[in-house]
Design an enzyme around this catalytic site. Sequence first.
Site, short mmCIF file in Angstrom:
data_model
loop_
_atom_site.label_atom_id
_atom_site.label_comp_id
_atom_site.label_asym_id
_atom_site.label_seq_id
_atom_site.Cartn_x
_atom_site.Cartn_y
_atom_site.Cartn_z
N TRP A 16 -51.14 -51.77 29.46
CA TRP A 16 -51.71 -53.11 29.70
C TRP A 16 -53.13 -53.01 30.27
O TRP A 16 -53.37 -52.18 31.14
CB TRP A 16 -50.82 -53.90 30.67
CG TRP A 16 -51.30 -55.29 30.97
CD1 TRP A 16 -51.62 -56.25 30.06
CD2 TRP A 16 -51.52 -55.86 32.27
NE1 TRP A 16 -52.02 -57.40 30.72
CE2 TRP A 16 -51.97 -57.18 32.07
CE3 TRP A 16 -51.38 -55.39 33.58
CZ2 TRP A 16 -52.28 -58.05 33.13
CZ3 TRP A 16 -51.69 -56.24 34.63
CH2 TRP A 16 -52.13 -57.55 34.40
N TYR A 49 -50.61 -56.99 24.24
CA TYR A 49 -51.62 -56.15 24.89
C TYR A 49 -52.79 -55.89 23.93
O TYR A 49 -52.59 -55.33 22.84
CB TYR A 49 -51.03 -54.80 25.35
CG TYR A 49 -49.99 -54.93 26.46
CD1 TYR A 49 -49.77 -56.13 27.14
CD2 TYR A 49 -49.22 -53.83 26.84
CE1 TYR A 49 -48.81 -56.24 28.15
CE2 TYR A 49 -48.26 -53.93 27.86
CZ TYR A 49 -48.07 -55.14 28.49
OH TYR A 49 -47.12 -55.24 29.49
N SER A 151 -37.98 -59.48 30.64
CA SER A 151 -39.07 -59.23 31.58
C SER A 151 -39.43 -60.54 32.28
O SER A 151 -39.70 -61.55 31.62
CB SER A 151 -40.30 -58.68 30.86
OG SER A 151 -41.34 -58.45 31.80
N TRP A 206 -43.24 -53.07 36.99
CA TRP A 206 -44.66 -53.03 36.61
C TRP A 206 -45.59 -53.31 37.80
O TRP A 206 -45.16 -53.83 38.81
CB TRP A 206 -44.97 -53.98 35.46
CG TRP A 206 -44.67 -55.45 35.58
CD1 TRP A 206 -43.51 -56.08 35.23
CD2 TRP A 206 -45.56 -56.50 36.02
NE1 TRP A 206 -43.62 -57.44 35.42
CE2 TRP A 206 -44.87 -57.73 35.90
CE3 TRP A 206 -46.87 -56.52 36.47
CZ2 TRP A 206 -45.44 -58.96 36.25
CZ3 TRP A 206 -47.45 -57.75 36.81
CH2 TRP A 206 -46.74 -58.95 36.70
N LYS A 217 -58.75 -48.88 46.45
CA LYS A 217 -60.07 -48.87 45.82
C LYS A 217 -60.88 -50.14 46.10
O LYS A 217 -62.08 -50.15 45.92
CB LYS A 217 -59.95 -48.64 44.32
CG LYS A 217 -59.37 -49.80 43.54
CD LYS A 217 -59.07 -49.43 42.10
CE LYS A 217 -60.30 -49.00 41.33
NZ LYS A 217 -59.94 -48.48 40.01
N ARG A 227 -60.63 -52.80 37.29
CA ARG A 227 -59.97 -53.92 36.60
C ARG A 227 -60.46 -55.27 37.10
O ARG A 227 -60.70 -56.18 36.30
CB ARG A 227 -58.45 -53.80 36.80
CG ARG A 227 -57.68 -54.89 36.09
CD ARG A 227 -56.17 -54.72 36.22
NE ARG A 227 -55.67 -53.55 35.51
CZ ARG A 227 -54.38 -53.20 35.46
NH1 ARG A 227 -53.47 -53.95 36.06
NH2 ARG A 227 -53.99 -52.11 34.82
N ASN A 293 -51.49 -40.39 41.00
CA ASN A 293 -50.27 -41.20 41.00
C ASN A 293 -49.02 -40.35 40.77
O ASN A 293 -47.95 -40.64 41.31
CB ASN A 293 -50.38 -42.31 39.95
CG ASN A 293 -51.55 -43.25 40.26
OD1 ASN A 293 -52.11 -43.18 41.35
ND2 ASN A 293 -51.90 -44.10 39.32
N1 LIG Z 1 -43.76 -56.97 31.74
C1 LIG Z 1 -44.87 -57.48 32.21
O1 LIG Z 1 -45.05 -58.70 32.30
C2 LIG Z 1 -45.95 -56.54 32.65
C3 LIG Z 1 -47.08 -57.04 33.32
C4 LIG Z 1 -48.05 -56.12 33.71
C5 LIG Z 1 -47.90 -54.76 33.45
N2 LIG Z 1 -46.80 -54.33 32.76
C6 LIG Z 1 -46.60 -52.89 32.45
O2 LIG Z 1 -46.75 -52.12 33.62
C7 LIG Z 1 -47.78 -51.14 33.41
C8 LIG Z 1 -48.44 -50.82 34.72
O3 LIG Z 1 -49.01 -52.01 35.27
P1 LIG Z 1 -50.44 -51.93 35.93
O4 LIG Z 1 -51.40 -51.30 34.99
O5 LIG Z 1 -50.74 -53.28 36.47
O6 LIG Z 1 -50.11 -50.89 37.14
P2 LIG Z 1 -50.86 -50.64 38.51
O7 LIG Z 1 -50.49 -49.25 38.91
O8 LIG Z 1 -50.55 -51.72 39.48
O9 LIG Z 1 -52.43 -50.71 38.18
C9 LIG Z 1 -53.00 -49.74 37.36
C10 LIG Z 1 -54.53 -49.82 37.44
O10 LIG Z 1 -54.99 -49.59 38.77
C11 LIG Z 1 -56.09 -48.68 38.76
N3 LIG Z 1 -55.59 -47.42 39.34
C12 LIG Z 1 -54.40 -46.80 39.10
N4 LIG Z 1 -54.25 -45.70 39.83
C13 LIG Z 1 -55.36 -45.59 40.57
C14 LIG Z 1 -55.78 -44.65 41.55
N5 LIG Z 1 -55.02 -43.61 41.86
N6 LIG Z 1 -56.99 -44.84 42.14
C15 LIG Z 1 -57.76 -45.90 41.82
N7 LIG Z 1 -57.41 -46.83 40.90
C16 LIG Z 1 -56.21 -46.68 40.29
C17 LIG Z 1 -56.50 -48.54 37.30
O11 LIG Z 1 -57.34 -49.64 36.94
P3 LIG Z 1 -58.96 -49.59 36.95
O12 LIG Z 1 -59.40 -48.17 36.82
O13 LIG Z 1 -59.35 -50.44 35.81
O14 LIG Z 1 -59.36 -50.23 38.25
C18 LIG Z 1 -55.16 -48.74 36.60
O15 LIG Z 1 -55.29 -49.12 35.25
C19 LIG Z 1 -48.66 -51.78 32.34
O16 LIG Z 1 -49.44 -50.83 31.64
C20 LIG Z 1 -47.63 -52.40 31.44
O17 LIG Z 1 -47.05 -51.42 30.62
C21 LIG Z 1 -45.83 -55.20 32.38
#
Ligand SMILES: NC(=O)c1ccc[n+]([C@@H]2O[C@H](COP(=O)([O-])OP(=O)(O)OC[C@H]3O[C@@H](n4cnc5c(N)ncnc54)[C@H](OP(=O)(O)O)[C@@H]3O)[C@@H](O)[C@H]2O)c1
Length: 324
Positions: A16, A49, A151, A206, A217, A227, A293
Site C-alpha cells: 500500500w 492499491y 478487512s 495493518w 521519523k 509518506r 523492522n
Molecule cells: N486492509 C486495509 O484496509 C489496509 C490498510 C492499510 C494498509 N494495509 C496493508 O498493510 C501494509 C502495511 O501498512 P503500512 O504501510 O501503513 O505500515 P506501517 O508500518 O504503519 O507504515 C509503513 C511506512 O512507514 C515508513 N517506515 C516503515 N518503517 C520505517 C522505519 N523503520 N523508519 C522510518 N520509516 C519507516 C515507510 O513510509 P515512508 O518511507 O514513505 O515514510 C513505510 O512505507 C500495507 O502495505 C497493506 O498491505 C491494509
Amino acid sequence: MGKSGLQLSVLSFGSWVSFHKQIDDSVADELMGIAYDNGINFFDNAEVYALGESEKMMGRVLKNKNWDRTSYTISSKAFWGWRGKENKPNQLGLSRKHLVEACNEALQRLQVDYLDIYFCHRPDKNTPIEEVVWTMHHLIQQGKILYWGTSEWSGVEIMEAHRVAHQYNLIGPSVEQPQYNLLERDKIENEFLMVFNTVGMGTTIWSPLASGLLSGKYNDGIPEDSRFALQGFDWLKDRWVVDDKLNKVRRLTAFANELGISVASLSIAWTIKNPNVTTAILGATKKEQLTENLNALDALPKLTPEVMQKIEDIMETKPKLPEY
Ligand SMILES: NC(=O)c1ccc[n+]([C@@H]2O[C@H](COP(=O)([O-])OP(=O)(O)OC[C@H]3O[C@@H](n4cnc5c(N)ncnc54)[C@H](OP(=O)(O)O)[C@@H]3O)[C@@H](O)[C@H]2O)c1
C-alpha cells in the site's frame, strides 16, 4: 492463521502507498527479496492499491524471482475497484459480479493461478451477506482462492458471515485484516475478543507503525521523502501528526533508546506479542527501514512485563474493558 491450517510468517510485507507511487520495480524486487530471504512468506496486495499498478508490479517481481509458488502466500482484496472516480456501479463493492471479476483481474495482474487469501476490503452495506459468503465459497471450490477473509469488518458483521456459512455448510472467513498498532487498539483488544474465542479468526494486522509515525521519523517534523509529505495524503497526515500522539511517540522513542532498540522495532514487536495477531504486515520504501523492522523479532524478548507496563504508562491507549 486462526483456526485454519495455513502457516503465515509473523511478519509479512505489503505494498500500500509504496508500490508504484514511491518505489519502482527494482526497489520492490530488492525489498521482496530481503523479506523472503528473512523468512517472510506472506505478501499483501489489493485491487485498489495504485489502481491496479501495485498488483502488476508485485506480479512482475514474483515472475522475475521465480520462487516456488508453494513457498509463499499472496493476497488481494476487492471492494473499492481499481478505476478510482471512473468506477461504474458494478465495478466496486462485494456483489458476486464484482468479487468474481475482481478476483480474475487480480490473478491476471499478479500473474498467479490462485490467491492464497482473498479479502473483502470493507463490508458492503448494499450486498446481502449470503451473496458474499456463497461467492467466496464458490471461488474456493473453483480453486481460484484458498482462504477468504474480511478487512475492517465489525465483530457483528464477521459473526453474521459465520452464521451464514454455518447455516448453508459453506466455508466462512478465516481471517480479518484490521488496523492494529500502539495508537489503534480497540478492535483487537476489545471488540473482537469474543470472535477470537468462538470462531477463532486469524488476523493480518495493518499499519503496525501507524504509517511510519511509530518509527519516530516525524518526531521533529515531516521529512520530504516520507509518506506524510506525499501529495494527496493530507488526510492521513492530519490523522496522525497531532501533538498528543507525537508527544507519546517522542517519549516512547526515548524509552526504546534506553532499551537499546529502535522505536520502530519496539512498536512492531509489541503488536506481534499479542497472541491474537497472526502476522503484522510491514510496509517499507527503503532497504534500511525493512531491515530495522525485521529486528522486531530480536526486540521481542525485551518486552518483559515491566517493559510492557512502562509502554502502557507512556501511551495510555489501552481500551477500557468492563471491570468484571
Ligand atoms: N486492509 C486495509 O484496509 C489496509 C490498510 C492499510 C494498509 N494495509 C496493508 O498493510 C501494509 C502495511 O501498512 P503500512 O504501510 O501503513 O505500515 P506501517 O508500518 O504503519 O507504515 C509503513 C511506512 O512507514 C515508513 N517506515 C516503515 N518503517 C520505517 C522505519 N523503520 N523508519 C522510518 N520509516 C519507516 C515507510 O513510509 P515512508 O518511507 O514513505 O515514510 C513505510 O512505507 C500495507 O502495505 C497493506 O498491505 C491494509
